[in-house]
Design an enzyme around this catalytic site. Structure first.
Site, PDB file in Angstrom:
ATOM      1  N   ARG A   1       0.607  -1.328  -0.159  1.00  0.00           N
ATOM      2  CA  ARG A   1       0.107  -0.110   0.191  1.00  0.00           C
ATOM      3  C   ARG A   1       0.956   1.322   0.092  1.00  0.00           C
ATOM      4  O   ARG A   1       0.390   2.140  -0.506  1.00  0.00           O
ATOM      5  CB  ARG A   1      -0.916   0.068   1.224  1.00  0.00           C
ATOM      6  CG  ARG A   1      -1.940   1.027   1.105  1.00  0.00           C
ATOM      7  CD  ARG A   1      -2.993   0.847   2.161  1.00  0.00           C
ATOM      8  NE  ARG A   1      -2.366   0.563   3.721  1.00  0.00           N
ATOM      9  CZ  ARG A   1      -3.151   0.336   4.482  1.00  0.00           C
ATOM     10  NH1 ARG A   1      -4.454   0.160   4.250  1.00  0.00           N
ATOM     11  NH2 ARG A   1      -2.671   0.222   6.014  1.00  0.00           N
TER      12      ARG A   1
ATOM     13  N   LEU B   1      -0.685   2.317  -5.151  1.00  0.00           N
ATOM     14  CA  LEU B   1      -1.524   3.298  -5.230  1.00  0.00           C
ATOM     15  C   LEU B   1      -1.249   4.737  -5.288  1.00  0.00           C
ATOM     16  O   LEU B   1      -1.361   5.593  -5.983  1.00  0.00           O
ATOM     17  CB  LEU B   1      -2.787   3.342  -4.364  1.00  0.00           C
ATOM     18  CG  LEU B   1      -3.999   2.161  -4.594  1.00  0.00           C
ATOM     19  CD1 LEU B   1      -4.737   1.945  -3.330  1.00  0.00           C
ATOM     20  CD2 LEU B   1      -4.861   2.302  -5.590  1.00  0.00           C
TER      21      LEU B   1
ATOM     22  N   VAL C   1     -10.434   0.942  -3.094  1.00  0.00           N
ATOM     23  CA  VAL C   1      -9.735  -0.405  -2.610  1.00  0.00           C
ATOM     24  C   VAL C   1      -8.626  -0.185  -1.609  1.00  0.00           C
ATOM     25  O   VAL C   1      -8.090   0.842  -1.313  1.00  0.00           O
ATOM     26  CB  VAL C   1      -9.095  -0.838  -3.992  1.00  0.00           C
ATOM     27  CG1 VAL C   1     -10.023  -1.087  -5.168  1.00  0.00           C
ATOM     28  CG2 VAL C   1      -7.842   0.144  -4.746  1.00  0.00           C
ATOM     29  N   GLU C   2      -8.112  -1.277  -1.359  1.00  0.00           N
ATOM     30  CA  GLU C   2      -6.953  -1.460  -0.317  1.00  0.00           C
ATOM     31  C   GLU C   2      -7.185  -0.689   0.872  1.00  0.00           C
ATOM     32  O   GLU C   2      -6.153   0.301   1.399  1.00  0.00           O
ATOM     33  CB  GLU C   2      -5.407  -0.946  -0.602  1.00  0.00           C
ATOM     34  CG  GLU C   2      -5.039  -1.805  -1.943  1.00  0.00           C
ATOM     35  CD  GLU C   2      -3.661  -1.708  -2.221  1.00  0.00           C
ATOM     36  OE1 GLU C   2      -2.983  -0.817  -1.785  1.00  0.00           O
ATOM     37  OE2 GLU C   2      -3.234  -2.033  -3.398  1.00  0.00           O
ATOM     38  N   GLY C   3      -8.334  -0.539   1.552  1.00  0.00           N
ATOM     39  CA  GLY C   3      -9.004   0.096   2.719  1.00  0.00           C
ATOM     40  C   GLY C   3      -9.453   1.130   2.225  1.00  0.00           C
ATOM     41  O   GLY C   3      -9.020   2.399   1.770  1.00  0.00           O
TER      42      GLY C   3
END
Length: 820
Positions: free
Chosen positions: A378, A382, A500-502
């Protein structure tokens, strides 16, 4: 006598607190004041003995562990155990997964800026740079985003083969397993360049190099798994995906209902011990193309076949995509940005135990594995994609608003457009500094769980603002999709990165401060650990030392926050010779205020803080902007303090400081206990809200910087794909920009000629011809005008289509869509 001695004792206490001295140093200072007044005749005064009793008694008490434990830390430990929220196993795993870097210094209230500046920033190797200049550039040459997103809804077969052959999917895999073994900084650079031309291509390259089978196998896999899968993943012989999210478990990933039950079954003709699996996953990137599927599931051993617990917890395994019983569903369509994404399901699917990543020994360790890998992935994927989009918007918005004219002048000269350009340029400088900081942290061996959450949230949120402003200044050019549009798909795809990703709401309101308050605080986690020690004497002894260290820490930050607030931060230390000293000083003030507010919040709310998400979010905002401001200043120093970049630095820092102030004001104005909130406001904001957002004048300078080719503009937009090959409008625009700027004086002369000769009613070609006939424009100037006009018309042009060209090739019959 009384007042003089009292003020002297208070002054020593305040100075000691401001300088964050030790208890022993403060004690010596108090003793020195008492001795001085004793020598100068204080022995005969009652006030002397009164103050000596009060302050001397305090010194004696605080330096006596036995007294402290009996009368203060012992009783408080009992209260502390009741008021402190118990950590779930999930939370403990999340806290243990990451490491603490610079964010820990920011939590201290007195960050050591020289430590930050002395940290070496990693550089690309010659091999990594050659890959960027060679295969990455060649891959970008191949990409036609309109064909990918509208016609094929996928990367072309040639494109797929190219990234496999050149090992784009194995950037994080070491060379010993056939991968590229690249640094996080190189990983970031590759994604920035690819994101210039295609969000879909960027996703297909970033996901296999982020959280997924490759990273999990590399860190936790058995030797057999590493030796078999990693070379195949590096060469693209296996395409991986990883299934975590399901219909009933999104942000609350630990509640996944998917199961794997230990049992015996048939595998390759033999009866073996394995897992009967049932799962339903969705939103799984790469799933439609995957040959290797990673699955997170709850593992159970009801019959005790493994001889241990019956409920083993979250476990991860690898399943071949062609295994009978595994159903990779149809594709999802994420906002017309058709990267490979879809559901994965399994019903009564049997696999042997050696499919567990790391083997049976790693059963039940899946959540720890995921959280640790996420803290690294992460921090890169992103934020890097967001950096590429931000740079692209800065480059194109500046060029387009200089080339596009209305009312006989570039639209970028209008103040309303300049306001948007300033935000684009300033925020792009911020986003790229932030993403570089987290990538550098990974290269330094950190597992930056808190900074990666900061980077994920703020990089995607700032890029959302950047793309919105870019769309505004482009107008219709940004709206009309087609081969000439370089913004529309980025605008459509913004919510993907947000989600996405949290999800960003969750990340801001629960994760950044929620993890940071415990993980990064110099005392909180250690106090919790001390309180949990079973041996009473050992527990009290450790807790006592930590508690009084924590009390001194809190007092020091309260004094520093007040002192720096009253003096405009001028008493804070700054790196010697730094031209940006005032920004370092202001960040030090906010660091002290943040640390004090965090302690006060934790003390007064305790377990209740978990339910005060808006308060937690604002504290997270303060920590985030402290980290972002540090990243921006570090970037400026690493780049050699270029004077031409001061405008960008100033805008970024002033915006960060303003947002930090507003977060702080939001904390004290909305504090659950109004009286405590009022007292906090007096301490941390003694002169009120004095920080202002960047000025219009500064914004106009940034707008001009974006519209004019320069080294500063090149640094801001470094790493983008800007080839002027056919079909790449960004490269064409960059080539045209200096030509059109150079033609500016001739165009002004032509406008005057039109008015002078009364040619307003004619076509452009007729005007030019008449101006030449009347010797108002020379033949050489006419050539310049024609070239500039042709380039301008090419750049502002938009696409149009026959209806059959934009109609879906195969309409979906009503009611046929699966409810994935």
């Amino acid at each position: 006598m009384f007042l003089t001695m009292l003020l002297s004792l208070i002054a020593v206490t305040l100075v000691a607190a401001f300088l964050t001295t030790t208890l022993q140093t403060w004690s010596l200072g108090i003793a020195a004041v008492i001795a001085l007044f004793a020598i100068t005749g204080g022995l005969g005064h009652f006030s002397f003995w009164l103050l000596t009793l009060v302050f001397g008694g305090a010194v004696f008490f605080l330096n006596s562990p036995a007294l402290r434990q009996q009368w203060l830390s012992g009783p408080f430990l009992k209260i502390y155990r009741k008021m402190t929220p118990s950590l779930s196993e999930t939370e403990k795993i999340a806290l243990d997964a990451g490491t603490v870097g610079w964010e820990g210094d920011l939590f201290s209230g007195n960050p050591d800026w020289n430590k930050l500046l002395k940290t070496q920033t990693p550089q690309l190797t010659a091999e990594e740079q050659a890959f960027l200049d060679g295969p990455v550039e060649e891959f970008c040459d191949m990409i036609n985003d309109w064909e990918i997103t509208h016609i094929d809804t996928d990367l072309s077969p040639e494109g797929w083969q190219f990234i496999k052959d050149n090992r784009f999917l194995g950037m994080i895999i070491p060379k010993e397993y056939g991968g590229l073994g690249f640094s996080a900084l190189a990983h970031r650079a590759v994604l920035i360049k690819i994101s210039t031309v295609s969000g879909v291509a960027n996703t297909l390259v970033s996901v296999p190099n982020s959280l997924g089978p490759a990273e999990l196998i590399l860190k936790y896999g058995t030797d057999e798994q590493k030796n078999y899968y990693l070379p195949r993943l590096a060469k693209g012989e296996e395409i991986p995906c990883f299934g975590l999210t399901g219909p009933e478990a999104g942000s609350d990933a630990t509640s996944i209902p998917d199961s794997g039950v230990v049992c015996k079954g048939k595998w390759k003709g033999k009866t073996v011990l394995g897992l009967k699996m049932n799962f339903d996953k969705r939103y799984i990137t790469m799933a439609p193309d995957a040959t290797l599927v990673g699955i997170a599931f709850q593992m159970f051993d009801p019959d005790g076949l493994l001889g241990g617990k019956k409920d083993l917890g979250i476990t991860l395994n690898l399943i071949p995509a062609d295994l009978k019983g595994l159903d990779i569903g149809r594709r999802h369509l994420p906002l017309n940005v058709p990267f490979s994404n879809g559901p994965v399901r399994g019903k009564d699917l049997f696999v042997p135990l050696d499919t567990i990543i790391g083997g049976p020994e790693m059963a039940g360790h899946g959540w720890a594995m995921l959280v640790e890998c996420l803290s690294v992935g992460r921090a890169i994927s992103l934020p890097s994609g967001a950096s590429g989009s931000a740079k692209m918007c800065a480059l194109t918005s500046g060029a387009y608003t200089r080339i596009r004219t209305q009312f006989n002048q570039p639209v970028g000269k209008f103040e309303g457009v300049q306001e948007a350009l300033a935000r684009i340029g300033g925020n792009a400088y911020t986003v790229t500094a932030l993403s570089k900081a987290t990538a550098a942290a990974v290269d330094h061996g950190e597992k930056p769980s808190v900074p990666s959450a900061i980077a994920k949230y703020h990089a995607t949120e700032l890029t959302r603002r950047i793309i919105k402003d870019a769309m505004d200044v482009h107008g219709g050019k940004g709206i009309i999709l087609g081969p000439k549009n370089y913004l529309g798909r980025s605008w459509q795809g913004v919510p993907v990165g947000i989600t996405v990703e949290g999800a960003n709401i969750l990340t801001r309101s629960m994760i950044i401060f929620g993890q940071g308050a415990i993980r990064c605080h110099p005392y909180v986690l250690r106090e919790m650990e001390a309180a949990a020690i079973e041996n009473p004497e050992e527990s009290l002894d450790k807790f006592d030392k930590l508690l009084f260290g924590h009390i001194g820490f809190t007092i020091s930050n309260a004094v520093r926050a007040l002192g720096l607030g009253l003096t405009g931060s001028r008493l804070a230390k700054a790196p010697a010779g730094a031209s940006t000293a005032r920004y370092y000083q202001q960040l030090s003030r906010y660091s002290a205020a943040f640390a004090f507010l965090a302690d006060t919040t934790l003390l007064t709310l305790g377990a209740e803080l978990k339910r005060k998400e808006r308060l937690s979010a604002r504290l997270g905002d303060m920590l985030s902007h402290l980290y972002i401001g540090s990243a921006v200043l570090k970037r400026f120093e690493d780049e050699g303090r270029p004077a031409a970049d001061l405008t960008l630095l100033q805008w970024s820092m002033e915006e960060n400081l303003y947002r930090m102030q507003e977060a702080m004001r939001g904390i004290v104005d909305n504090f659950p206990n109004a009286a405590v909130g009022f007292a906090l406001k007096l301490l941390v904001m003694p002169l009120g809200s004095r920080q202002k957002q960047p000025s219009d004048k500064l914004g106009s300078k940034i707008a001009e910087l974006l519209m004019t080719p320069s080294e500063s503009r090149d640094r801001l937009c470094r790493g983008l794909y800007t080839s002027d090959r056919t079909g790449h409008p960004i490269g064409t625009m960059e080539t045209a920009l200096p030509i059109i700027i150079a033609a500016g004086s001739v165009e002004k002369k032509f406008i005057k000629a039109i008015r002078k000769a009364g040619l307003e009613g004619l076509t452009w070609d007729e005007r030019l011809q008449n101006a030449m006939l009347q010797n108002l424009i020379s033949q050489e100037e006419a050539v310049v005008l024609r070239q500039a006009r042709e380039l301008r018309l090419e750049i502002i042009a938009v696409d149009d289509f026959d209806h059959s060209e934009i109609k879906a090739a195969q309409a979906l019959p009503q009611g046929k869509a699966n409810a994935a």
